[in-house]
Design an enzyme around this catalytic site. Structure first.
Site, short mmCIF file in Angstrom:
data_model
loop_
_atom_site.label_atom_id
_atom_site.label_comp_id
_atom_site.label_asym_id
_atom_site.label_seq_id
_atom_site.Cartn_x
_atom_site.Cartn_y
_atom_site.Cartn_z
CG ASP A 2 -2.13 0.82 1.14
OD1 ASP A 2 -2.13 1.74 0.11
OD2 ASP A 2 -3.08 0.70 1.69
C1 BGC Z 1 -5.04 3.65 0.17
C2 BGC Z 1 -5.13 2.35 -0.83
C3 BGC Z 1 -5.07 2.88 -2.22
C4 BGC Z 1 -3.80 3.46 -2.34
C5 BGC Z 1 -3.55 4.28 -3.92
C6 BGC Z 1 -3.69 4.22 0.00
O1 BGC Z 1 -3.65 5.09 0.60
O2 BGC Z 1 -4.84 2.84 1.38
O3 BGC Z 1 -6.42 1.67 -0.72
O4 BGC Z 1 -5.23 1.89 -3.05
O5 BGC Z 1 -3.58 4.57 -1.19
O6 BGC Z 1 -4.26 5.26 -3.92
#
Ligand code: BGC
Ligand code: BGC
Length: 735
Positions: free
Chosen positions: A263
């Site tokens: 993530d």
């Molecule tokens: C979130 C994810 C997301 C990623 C990319 C993160 O902050 O937890 O769910 O896919 O950002 O945008």
């Protein structure tokens, strides 16, 4: 490209090139001049490294994507195309209801259609991968991201996980209109302690396996091309550096062989979490766990080569990760056509076209849960004076916190929906109070969020006056979209104070209050429910929100949604979910007995249970009939009920099957959803609904952590929601 060719390509790549494939860059790196001054400088990488990147995130404009891809292919020594990834959560340009609302449709096939449309629009826009579905099981409405999940039930979530992955990916990733899915967040991100964002997760191994893993498994079985790690710890070990979780469980047990991405900056966060001394150690932990792509940090690009030199990790670990990424690119057909479905003409033609809007309208109407109706709905089409008040009366931001491309100008507000559907009624529309509480500083993805059309000082009084002069009031209340979503944890689940005050004042002058709630989570609606004649949970319904609500209020569409997440009585009751356990002292309703499992100040029951929802008619159920009361291991027992529409409107009932294992080697939930069927019945019509029950449906992690069933009696419940008492008993015989 054939696999042997991919391997040849891999073998021909330099280490630098290979590591480049593991780096993902955000849009900031590609804004021409900004490239080397802004983000890249901070990142500590030069143009050469940017040219080696394997993937990007959050670049949306098709013309820009085309240019970047063109340049990337030229510059990359082996002309390897980039992967373009983004969060397409509940729609690309046509915005569908938020995932939690989609869960309430109890129609995975409808969520699949929404995913098909999202993929069609997104792929024409040049995207290859969406960071969706999020299938984290959620039981605590304080956590803002419950809106991104399809709810609290493992069975329901598993069906949605499969449907959504299939919707995005189609038959083959290569096919026109397909994009790759990335199921997230692995694992158990939905259980942060106290509902606080990014908090640690304390789960028993049994609960992890039995409750939390099944939906991810279902997405993987459906072929999800990617998996994203989660921010949280599990058993005190951050997921992104957890070798056991990613290798033993995800890869070996669950059989995932696709691309694993961290993530956002989760590799670097291993340092703040306190398991890595520095970036180098963070890189080692993540690559050893088998994380293929480093989202949004420079850790892999800066440290993997050094770790190989020192002999701490091996180049073959990198090779494996790169091969997985190349395989995904190949599966998408990017080596043959790096632009895949990118097509500006189709992009403009598809986005928000009438058939996509129609689907958005249907999905929204089918996702809104009618929680209360004392005969006031559906509304008459003419002769009514209606006061439409509240901050959501004309609000256009109806797409939730995770829609990056949804635009106000494309959204149908409640006011417009009501005006179109009931042109022969008189509608007086007054906002009354602001959506964002005064004094509150609310930040969204792009900084400070301010009230769009702030009320004037006399708006409150005007709203109350309009209410007092009307035949009925529609009061549209809720939280701002950025009160939920990532970083949207809350300790008080009530509506903001000034909205509660407006409701009190309005409901005092007019008892005919129809309350419509917009939110990304179950709120504490005790007072609103009590003071309303009707209560509709509208969630964040998307582009066609206003039309969908009007369809329901005027009875053009029958409300049919059911809660995919329990509505708590109050905040102090969460986490709350229907499939809890009996204690040694279950509460029997006798308040004089102090020593039972209950609260002194609130009921044990939630305000509205899982599976609950009303329509404009009522259904009667016969007793549960069984084909046999003894079930041997290979047998199937058929449980059936006759369901009859007892009312005057046609309607759809969601007939729900729950099972309870009465006694086992470990404590079992009081019941678990194992099936449901939606059935449409005309007034007076009845139908026999049958469920097949077998031994597999009774399996669980036993005392020795084996996934199996145990001999003994079990209860079969079939009814209208998770509190049904319509039941029969059967016996599972294994020997
Ligand atoms: C979130 C994810 C997301 C990623 C990319 C993160 O902050 O937890 O769910 O896919 O950002 O945008
Ligand atoms: C309490 C114990 C106590 C016992 C005898 C139980 O209900 O849980 O703490 O020692 O009664 O009074």
């Amino acid at each position: 490209m054939e696999r042997v060719k991919l391997i040849e390509l891999l073998n021909d790549m330099s280490l630098e090139e290979k590591i480049g494939q593991l780096m993902q860059l955000s849009s900031n790196f590609y804004e021409d001049e900004a490239v080397l001054t802004g983000s890249a400088m901070e990142f500590g990488i030069g143009e050469n490294e940017i040219d080696q990147a394997g993937s990007t995130l959050s670049i949306f404009d098709p013309e820009t994507i085309k240019k970047i891809q063109q340049k990337a292919i030229e510059k990359q020594p082996h002309h390897i195309p980039l992967l373009f990834m983004a969060d397409i959560i509940n729609g690309y340009k046509t915005i569908f209801p938020i995932p939690l609302a989609q869960g309430c449709t109890f129609q995975p096939e409808l969520a699949k259609e929404c995913a098909v449309v999202s993929a069609k629009e997104a792929s024409a826009g040049g995207l290859h991968v969406t960071f969706s579905p999020m299938v984290d099981l959620v039981r605590d409405a304080r956590w803002g991201r419950v809106m991104e999940s399809t709810g609290e039930d493992k069975y329901l979530n598993s069906l949605f996980a499969k449907a959504i992955v299939e919707g995005y990916q189609g038959k083959q990733l290569k096919d026109k209109g397909s994009i790759a899915a990335c199921v997230k967040h692995f694992a158990a991100y939905g259980a942060p302690t106290a509902g606080k964002e990014y908090n640690n997760v304390e789960l028993s191994m049994r609960s992890l396996r039995e409750d939390y893993l099944p939906a991810y498994q279902s997405a993987i079985d459906a072929g999800s091309a990617m998996v994203m790690t989660s921010f949280n710890t599990l058993d005190r070990i951050p997921a992104t550096g957890n070798k056991w979780l990613m290798q033993d469980i995800l890869r070996n047990e669950m059989g995932f062989d696709g691309v694993l991405i961290s993530d956002w900056a989760a590799i670097e966060e291993l340092i703040s979490q306190g398991v890595a001394e520095d970036k180098e150690e963070a890189a080692r932990l993540a690559i050893n766990a088998g994380v293929d792509i480093d989202m949004a940090t420079n850790i892999y690009i800066k440290h993997l080569a050094g770790l190989i030199q020192k002999g701490t990790i091996s180049e073959s670990q990198i090779d494996k990760a790169v091969l997985r990424i190349l395989t995904l690119k190949n599966d998408l057909g990017l080596f043959e056509n790096p632009y895949k479905d990118l097509n500006p003409e189709e992009y403009s033609r598809y986005n928000l076209c009438s058939s996509h809007r129609e689907l958005a309208r249907k999905a929204a109407a089918d996702s809104m849960v009618l929680l209360k109706n004392e005969g006031i709905l559906p509304l008459k089409k003419s002769g009514l004076r209606i006061a439409l008040v509240g901050p959501y009366a004309e609000e256009l931001h109806l797409y939730g916190a995770w829609s990056l491309l949804g635009e106000d100008k494309d959204t149908v507000s409640l006011r417009v929906g009501m005006e179109c559907a009931g042109s022969e009624n008189k509608l007086y529309c007054i906002k009354g109070v602001n959506l964002i509480p005064d004094q509150e500083f609310l930040y969204g993805f792009k900084g400070l969020v301010t009230e769009r059309n702030p009320v004037t000082s006399d708006s409150f009084e005007e709203a109350v006056k309009a209410a007092s002069e009307a035949d009925l009031v529609i009061i549209a209340l809720g939280e701002h979209a950025y009160h939920s979503g990532e970083g949207g944890s809350k300790a008080d689940l009530r509506l903001p104070k000034q909205q509660r005050e407006l409701f009190e004042a309005v409901s005092r002058v007019n008892r005919n209050c129809i309350s419509i709630i917009f939110s990304g989570r179950p709120l504490d609606l005790r007072d609103i429910s009590e003071g309303s004649k009707a209560l509709l949970q509208a969630w964040f319904p998307g582009s066609e929100g206003g039309n969908a609500i009007a369809d329901l209020l005027y009875g053009k569409v029958q409300p049919s949604a059911r809660l995919a997440m329990t509505f708590p009585y109050c905040t102090g009751q969460v986490p709350v979910h229907y499939d809890h356990f009996n204690t040694g002292r279950p509460f029997n309703g006798d308040h004089k007995n102090r020593f039972q499992s209950k609260y002194l100040d609130i009921p044990n029951e939630p305000l509205y249970p899982f599976g609950y929802g009303l329509g404009y008619t009522e259904f009667g159920y016969s007793e549960v009939r069984l084909s046999d009361t003894l079930m041997k291991k290979q047998d199937t027992v058929t449980a059936s009920v006759v369901v009859k529409n007892m009312g005057e409107h046609a309607g759809t009932e969601t007939v729900q099957l729950y099972l309870q294992d009465q006694k086992a080697s470990v404590v079992r939930p009081i019941r678990e959803l194992k099936g449901f069927q939606r059935v449409y019945l005309e007034p007076g019509e009845f139908v026999e609904i049958m469920f097949e029950i077998n031994e597999e449906m009774l399996r669980f992690y036993n005392h020795n952590m084996e996934y199996t069933s145990e001999q003994g009696a079990f209860t079969i419940f079939i009814g209208e929601n998770a509190t049904t008492n319509n039941q029969a008993e059967c016996y599972l015989q294994l020997d």
